[in-house]
Every structure is written in C-alpha cells, then in structure tokens.
Design a protein around this motif. Structure first.
Motif, PDB file in Angstrom:
ATOM      1  N   PHE A   9       0.831  -1.196   0.000  1.00  0.00           N
ATOM      2  CA  PHE A   9       0.000   0.000   0.000  1.00  0.00           C
ATOM      3  C   PHE A   9       0.868   1.249   0.000  1.00  0.00           C
ATOM      4  O   PHE A   9       1.851   1.325   0.734  1.00  0.00           O
ATOM      5  N   ASP A  10       0.451   2.208  -0.818  1.00  0.00           N
ATOM      6  CA  ASP A  10       0.978   3.557  -0.680  1.00  0.00           C
ATOM      7  C   ASP A  10       0.425   4.092   0.653  1.00  0.00           C
ATOM      8  O   ASP A  10      -0.554   3.553   1.173  1.00  0.00           O
ATOM      9  N   ALA A  11       1.016   5.157   1.172  1.00  0.00           N
ATOM     10  CA  ALA A  11       0.523   5.672   2.461  1.00  0.00           C
ATOM     11  C   ALA A  11      -0.289   6.960   2.300  1.00  0.00           C
ATOM     12  O   ALA A  11      -1.490   6.981   2.584  1.00  0.00           O
ATOM     13  N   ASP A  12       0.356   8.034   1.821  1.00  0.00           N
ATOM     14  CA  ASP A  12      -0.320   9.332   1.740  1.00  0.00           C
ATOM     15  C   ASP A  12      -1.490   9.293   0.763  1.00  0.00           C
ATOM     16  O   ASP A  12      -1.329   8.950  -0.413  1.00  0.00           O
ATOM     17  N   ASP A  13      -2.655   9.647   1.234  1.00  0.00           N
ATOM     18  CA  ASP A  13      -3.903   9.686   0.454  1.00  0.00           C
ATOM     19  C   ASP A  13      -4.359   8.299  -0.020  1.00  0.00           C
ATOM     20  O   ASP A  13      -5.217   8.181  -0.898  1.00  0.00           O
ATOM     21  N   THR A  14      -3.751   7.263   0.553  1.00  0.00           N
ATOM     22  CA  THR A  14      -4.228   5.887   0.342  1.00  0.00           C
ATOM     23  C   THR A  14      -4.655   5.314   1.691  1.00  0.00           C
ATOM     24  O   THR A  14      -5.750   4.784   1.823  1.00  0.00           O
ATOM     25  N   LEU A  15      -3.766   5.443   2.689  1.00  0.00           N
ATOM     26  CA  LEU A  15      -4.120   4.988   4.042  1.00  0.00           C
ATOM     27  C   LEU A  15      -4.639   6.147   4.887  1.00  0.00           C
ATOM     28  O   LEU A  15      -5.498   5.975   5.743  1.00  0.00           O
ATOM     29  N   GLY A 175      -2.720   2.108  -4.555  1.00  0.00           N
ATOM     30  CA  GLY A 175      -2.427   3.503  -4.206  1.00  0.00           C
ATOM     31  C   GLY A 175      -3.238   4.505  -4.993  1.00  0.00           C
ATOM     32  O   GLY A 175      -3.952   4.152  -5.939  1.00  0.00           O
ATOM     33  N   ASN A 176      -3.109   5.767  -4.602  1.00  0.00           N
ATOM     34  CA  ASN A 176      -3.928   6.819  -5.221  1.00  0.00           C
ATOM     35  C   ASN A 176      -3.253   7.472  -6.420  1.00  0.00           C
ATOM     36  O   ASN A 176      -3.887   8.265  -7.111  1.00  0.00           O
ATOM     37  N   SER A 177      -1.963   7.172  -6.651  1.00  0.00           N
ATOM     38  CA  SER A 177      -1.260   7.872  -7.729  1.00  0.00           C
ATOM     39  C   SER A 177      -0.981   6.943  -8.917  1.00  0.00           C
ATOM     40  O   SER A 177      -0.268   5.949  -8.780  1.00  0.00           O
ATOM     41  N   SER A 180       2.893   7.051  -9.546  1.00  0.00           N
ATOM     42  CA  SER A 180       3.825   6.439  -8.595  1.00  0.00           C
ATOM     43  C   SER A 180       3.419   5.050  -8.115  1.00  0.00           C
ATOM     44  O   SER A 180       4.265   4.277  -7.679  1.00  0.00           O
ATOM     45  N   ASP A 181       2.130   4.763  -8.144  1.00  0.00           N
ATOM     46  CA  ASP A 181       1.657   3.502  -7.558  1.00  0.00           C
ATOM     47  C   ASP A 181       1.220   2.486  -8.615  1.00  0.00           C
ATOM     48  O   ASP A 181       1.210   1.294  -8.352  1.00  0.00           O
ATOM     49  N   VAL A 182       0.814   2.965  -9.775  1.00  0.00           N
ATOM     50  CA  VAL A 182       0.202   2.069 -10.760  1.00  0.00           C
ATOM     51  C   VAL A 182       1.115   1.817 -11.962  1.00  0.00           C
ATOM     52  O   VAL A 182       1.496   0.668 -12.233  1.00  0.00           O
TER      53      VAL A 182
HETATM   54 MG   LIG Z   1      -0.261   8.703  -2.241  1.00  0.00          MG
END
Ligand SMILES: [Mg+2]
Length: 238
Positions: A9-15, A175-177, A180-182
C-alpha cells in the motif's frame, strides 16, 4: 497465473489524508503573501519552483517548505521580512505535527487482508516524517515490511521486489497515484489497483489512454479491494 502473495500500500492519500494538509497550508501561504502579489501568480510560481526542486530536495514536507520560502522570496522581490520567513517555517512545522487521519475503512481492510497476504507499505517522502506518521497511525502491526523511498519508479520497485524475493506476478500495489503507484508496477509485470483520492497533486498527474486503463483495476475506495482479489474474480488474470 502466479498467486498474489504480497500486497503493498501507498501511504499518503491511500491509508491516510495528506494532500488536503498541503492545500490548507498553501492557502495560508497565499494569504500571508497577499501583500506582495495576487494568489494566482504566487501559486503558479510555487508550482514551478516545486517542479524545479523535486529533483534537488525530493518529496515531502521539508522540500515543500524550502519551495515555499524560495517562492516567497521571488514573489516579494526580496522584500520578504524575517517575520514572514518565520511564519512560513511555522506552517511547515504545523504540517509535520498534523494528526494522522485514516481514510474510512482502512483498518478493517488491513485486518482482513493481513490474514491471507503479506502486507507492505511503500511510500516516499521525508524519512522522519513518514516514520512518524506510520507510528502515529497505529497501523504498523499489520505490515511485514515498510519501505520509505525517495522515488517510486520502475527501478525503485524492481529493487524492492528483488530485495524481498518477490516476483512481479506475486505482487500487487495499491495507491492513489497513477504515476507512482500504478504505472511503474504494471510496467514491471505486477498487479496494480488505483484508488483515486479527491485531490491529486499537480506533479503526480499523468494522462493515460482508455487502453492503458485495462491494465489495472480502479476502485472507489479501499473497502472494495478484498472482494476483488484474484481467487474470487478473474480481473487480475493477465
Ligand atoms: Mg499517495
């Protein structure tokens, strides 16, 4: 198809909530500097300064704070007072002390998934700030591994996977980005789930085609993830 065994998991704006904290401070900053320039001009300058500075300072609050000070010096045409600099620094310190506000349903999802999967956090930003947020979130016990990186690109994900002996096909990033995440994870042959957040930072925005979007799953919230896992649904069978 390899079985997914690690979900990161990404953290910022995901968790937890992050971008609104930056936006709130940005609004205070624009108000503070109104005597020097109009808010739209200052904001435009800030975005440009941040873009130049990411490669120099990296992501996170400290780099953002330096960009605020640099922007303030530029838009005030060097008339910025020591008192104003102190106020800008206070805004940065306020951010670092902001309470960690978990997104809805996060803890229940982690509790559910940690029974069947090895869970990780893969985030970027200031090391101390991210460590502090992870500690204050009380979520650390759900995660087997935590990685705080300076950039989340293909190389960085490749290094993380090889360090932990995880094949891309066994790995899922959430993640939300998209940037960066996908995208880097999909490019490596891993699985990715996009859970968009209400606001996306300018520097994380990317344009993607409809065709690309078939390579990952987009969910409205994290709570939709457990019923979608590959044992139940064929959406990840690629
Ligand atoms: Mg994020």
């Amino acid at each position: 198809m390899e079985r997914i065994r690690v979900i990161a998991f990404d953290a910022d704006d995901t968790l937890w909530v992050n971008e609104p904290i930056f936006r709130g401070v940005e609004a205070e900053f624009l108000a503070l500097l109104e005597k020097y320039a109009d808010p739209a001009t200052i904001r435009e300058r800030l975005v440009a300064v941040e873009r130049e500075n990411i490669g120099v300072f990296g992501y996170g609050v400290k780099g953002f704070l330096l960009s605020l000070i640099e922007t303030a010096a530029q838009v005030s045409q060097d008339r910025l007072s020591g008192a104003d600099i102190q106020k800008v620094i206070a805004l940065g310190k306020e951010m670092l002390a902001s309470p960690v506000e978990l997104l809805e349903g996060v803890e229940a999802v982690l509790e559910n998934l940690c029974r069947d999967y090895s869970l990780m956090i893969i985030t970027k930003g200031d090391l101390l700030d991210q460590e502090s947020k992870i500690a204050r979130s009380n979520l650390a016990p759900y995660f087997d591994k935590i990685e705080i990186l300076s950039e989340k690109d293909e190389d960085a994900y490749g290094r993380v996977l090889s360090t932990h002996g995880v094949a891309p096909g066994e790995f899922m990033m959430v993640g939300n980005s998209l940037r960066s995440d996908v995208l880097p994870v999909v490019n490596l042959g891993g699985h990715a789930v996009h859970v968009p957040f209400a606001t996306t930072w300018e520097h994380e925005q990317v344009a993607v085609s409809a065709m690309d979007q078939s390579l990952w799953l987009t969910l409205a919230n994290l709570g939709e993830l457990p019923p979608c896992l590959p044992q139940q649904r064929p959406c990840f069978a690629r």
